[in-house]
Design an enzyme around this catalytic site. Structure first.
Site, PDB file in Angstrom:
ATOM      1  N   ARG A 130      33.155  36.514  31.755  1.00 28.16           N
ATOM      2  CA  ARG A 130      32.730  37.756  32.399  1.00 28.16           C
ATOM      3  C   ARG A 130      33.419  37.956  33.747  1.00 28.16           C
ATOM      4  NH1 ARG A 130      31.625  40.859  28.472  1.00 28.16           N
ATOM      5  NH2 ARG A 130      29.783  40.312  27.266  1.00 28.16           N
ATOM      6  N   GLU A 133      36.849  38.986  32.861  1.00 27.82           N
ATOM      7  CA  GLU A 133      36.799  40.363  32.371  1.00 27.82           C
ATOM      8  C   GLU A 133      36.682  41.355  33.527  1.00 27.82           C
ATOM      9  OE1 GLU A 133      34.396  42.590  28.824  1.00 27.82           O
ATOM     10  OE2 GLU A 133      33.175  41.644  30.376  1.00 27.82           O
ATOM     11  N   SER A 156      47.741  36.715  48.376  1.00 28.84           N
ATOM     12  CA  SER A 156      48.049  35.311  48.134  1.00 28.84           C
ATOM     13  C   SER A 156      46.842  34.602  47.538  1.00 28.84           C
ATOM     14  CB  SER A 156      48.437  34.621  49.447  1.00 28.84           C
ATOM     15  OG  SER A 156      48.566  33.220  49.258  1.00 28.84           O
TER      16      SER A 156
END
Length: 202
Positions: A130, A133, A156
């Site tokens: 998740r 995602e 960075s």
């Protein structure tokens, strides 16, 4: 007695191919070739378990341990999991905070250079997936805002801080807050006069 048709088939190239295929199907599988690596995943996994056990024995949360070490809670977890290098200064603090951790394990954490990678199997874990995602779903929008606010470049992940916390929502629910704090790295214009290592032209 075999018919003439059967005898002709048995002596044909087609029959020979069928026999070879059957033998291959039932032949014992060759052992997988061992891949060379400069690190031992088994040793790291075993050390990680010992360090996590020492943390559990201490009764300290990641936040509490991080406070003793003077680093972020995410970096603290990375240290225990072999994903970050332990400095000599922090090693002293870690040994004091986790007295059940062996001196050898802590010494190894200061001398070994971590292999900063991950097993793709981890993406099957719902919590990890998740988060992944969310980053991919909002990735283009995040990039657009970074470009608008900072210019043409990237955040960075080396000069970088990650902290995980919680807050209470409007309806009293617990909410997760993940902060990424990375240095902005602008893409450069590749001027010939600044190129100190030009490629040869034969």
């Amino acid at each position: 007695m075999l018919s003439s048709a059967c005898r002709r088939f048995i002596s044909s190239p087609s029959a020979a191919a069928v026999i070879r295929s059957s033998r291959a199907a039932y032949a014992p599988a060759s052992p997988p070739r061992a891949a060379y690596s400069s690190i031992s995943a088994t040793e790291i996994a075993e050390r990680t378990k010992r360090m996590l056990d020492a943390k559990e024995q201490s009764g300290l949360s990641y936040d509490e341990l991080a406070s003793k070490l003077g680093v972020t809670n995410t970096y603290t977890a990375q240290l225990l999991m072999g994903q970050a290098k332990l400095t000599s200064e922090t090693a002293i603090k870690l040994q004091e905070a986790l007295p059940d951790a062996s001196k050898q394990d802590i010494e190894d954490m200061t001398t070994a250079f971590p292999m900063r990678a991950f097993d793709e199997e981890i993406l099957k874990e719902p919590n990890v997936y998740r988060t992944y995602e969310a980053i991919t779903h909002y990735g283009e929008a995040i990039k657009s805002i970074i470009n608008e606010q900072c210019g043409d470049g990237i955040m960075s992940a080396i000069d970088f801080y990650c902290d995980v916390g919680t807050t209470t929502g409007k309806h009293g629910e617990k909410r997760v807050v993940i902060t990424f704090n990375g240095k902005f790295l602008p893409h450069i214009e590749q001027k010939m006069d600044d190129d100190s290592a030009k490629s040869p032209r034969d």
